[in-house]
Design an enzyme around this catalytic site. Structure first.
Site, short mmCIF file in Angstrom:
data_model
loop_
_atom_site.label_atom_id
_atom_site.label_comp_id
_atom_site.label_asym_id
_atom_site.label_seq_id
_atom_site.Cartn_x
_atom_site.Cartn_y
_atom_site.Cartn_z
N GLU A 82 34.60 15.17 31.85
CA GLU A 82 33.34 15.66 32.41
C GLU A 82 32.64 16.46 31.33
O GLU A 82 33.00 17.62 31.07
CB GLU A 82 33.62 16.51 33.66
CG GLU A 82 34.27 15.74 34.79
CD GLU A 82 33.42 14.60 35.32
OE1 GLU A 82 32.18 14.69 35.20
OE2 GLU A 82 33.97 13.62 35.83
N CYS A 135 26.26 22.48 33.19
CA CYS A 135 26.22 21.21 32.46
C CYS A 135 25.14 20.27 32.98
O CYS A 135 24.70 19.38 32.26
CB CYS A 135 27.58 20.52 32.52
SG CYS A 135 28.19 20.23 34.19
#
Length: 471
Positions: free
Chosen positions: A214, A248
């Site tokens: 991720e 993010c």
């Protein structure tokens, strides 16, 4: 006492091979224990993320605790259904075998490693853990060494409720990355930067270990002229300023149609003041940058882009404070990514603004870039929205909002290309930590004579079957 990694791995391998984690009721009970622990540790978690990131109490609950509790409830309610064998159709020509059934069985991968980041240190440690437990694995967690207080809480909470041969949180100060990645696991789950993700993938490849990565990237946000500009500005600033921009999937840069630029900029300024007041540094709702290293990166961007600052730009090294900052980088062109603010993911409350003329053209230009973890568009033109969804590749995103897709555990969360490998959240986490094993089961003792030696009669039978398959 320093616990050796080899000892924990050996214990976890032995425990997994004993079959103790295979029982679904066992897994559900462990998830309930984890849920009770999270509920009991709420105040300590809030305090820890405040000390690490100056994360406000409301933000701590909404971004660290609530997503974890939601995922726990979801897994506890649905695990028996997820774990049940899934029956699938058997091709009719295999009926020559006798009575046949086909089904898929989910089995745990085995001994797994979760490496979590600093920005959401509690959520991004526990949400992957929930899926790993639900799928029947043993787990080692290596939390961030940057979040001292949250890591301490993770160690205290997890290591007190689970035996170390089942789930264990390492002290990141006592294990080196080289040592950690030099071991054999059955799956590695990593959240962090693309740079470190490549190192993880390289290390995992030596043992053919599957990975979930991720990562991040420069997530674009397009504002098209048909959008509700006021609503767009508030959604953009909320998504950009949560966790001081250290998210993010935060909008990394803004692409606005030139005829709405000035209006949007004024609304962005208003939205910032509504969220954080006229002096954000004094706001209780605005956190801080995690450490000096990250602060220095942001300081260098703000300094290098000083001529383009149209709002904010204040920095305070003493408090690791960077104010909400808007940069006007002008019209989109091929050289725009040479700008200091556009070379790498910003990961802070600095938002570059770039103008464009035509929405279809800007989407085509974005297609040439690396695939981002997230992308956003504000528009009421269904044709442009459809073009955005179908022609632009990205991990996930929102239409007329930002970051909220990450809060829906019925949606897969993950990247594509440079922004990541694999996905998770809800059942998707369970799937990530499971192997789907295909089984064909024949009942009775009838032999499959049709598929043996191909004499002329059997070949004719095969041809008849092929004819039927052509409809």
């Amino acid at each position: 006492m320093v616990v050796k990694l080899d000892e924990i791995l050996d214990e976890q391998k032995t425990y997994f091979n004993s079959g103790a984690t295979l029982d679904v009721d066992f897994r559900i009970e462990k998830l309930k224990i984890l849920k009770s622990a999270v509920a009991n540790y709420k105040e300590k978690i809030v305090s820890a993320v405040y000390k690490d990131l100056r994360k406000p109490e409301f933000e701590a609950h909404t971004t660290e605790i609530l997503p974890v509790l939601e995922d726990l409830n979801h897994a506890i309610r649905n695990l028996k259904k997820w774990a049940a064998p899934e029956r699938v159709k058997t091709p009719f020509y295999l009926g020559a075998l006798g009575t046949v059934e086909s089904f898929i069985v989910n089995e745990p991968l085995g001994n797994t490693l979760i490496i979590s980041p600093f920005n959401y240190p509690f959520q991004l440690s526990i949400v992957p853990l929930i899926g790993a437990i639900a799928a029947g694995n043993t787990v080692i967690i290596k939390p961030s060494s940057d979040t001292i207080y949250t890591t301490k809480i993770l160690m205290e909470m997890i290591n007190s409720i689970f035996a170390r041969e089942y789930v264990y949180v390492l002290d990141p100060k006592t294990v080196l990355y080289f040592e950690l990645l030099n071991k054999k696991y059955d799956h590695i789950f990593f959240t962090g930067s693309p740079y470190t993700g490549k190192k993880i993938l390289e290390a995992a490849s030596r043992n053919l270990t599957p990975v979930t990565l991720e990562l991040g990237g420069k997530s674009p946000c397009i504002v098209e002229q048909s959008a509700n500009i006021e609503n767009a500005a508030r959604s953009i600033m909320q998504g950009k300023l949560v966790n001081s921009g250290q998210t993010c999937i935060a909008p990394d840069y803004l692409l606005v149609q030139n005829n709405t630029k000035e209006y949007l900029i004024e609304e962005l300024k208003k939205a910032s003041k509504e969220l954080l007041g006229p002096i954000p540094q004094e706001s209780e709702n605005f956190g801080r940058i995690i450490n000096e290293k990250q602060f220095t990166k942001l300081k260098e961007i703000v300094t290098a882009e000083s001529e383009n600052i149209i709002f904010g730009g204040e920095i305070d090294e003493c408090g690791l404070y960077v104010s909400p900052t808007l940069l006007d980088l002008g019209e989109y062109n091929d050289e725009i990514f040479n700008s200091p603010a556009m070379q790498n993911e910003i990961f802070g409350p600095v938002l570059p603004i770039i103008t464009y003329e035509n929405a279809y053209d800007i989407i085509k230009k974005l297609k040439k870039l690396e695939k981002p973890l997230a992308a956003y568009i504000f528009s009421n033109d269904e044709n442009i929205i459809n073009e955005f969804i179908t022609s632009l590749s990205f991990g996930g995103g929102c239409i007329n909002d930002t970051i909220l897709h990450g809060a829906n555990n019925n949606l897969p969360f993950g990247g594509v290309g440079l922004s990541g490998i694999g996905s998770y959240h809800g059942k998707f986490t369970y799937d990530t930590f499971s192997h789907r094993k295909g089984i064909l089961k024949k009942k009775g003792d009838k032999n499959n004579k049709l598929l043996l030696s191909p004499d002329s009669d059997k070949l004719n039978s095969i041809k008849k079957i092929e004819k039927l398959m052509e409809f």
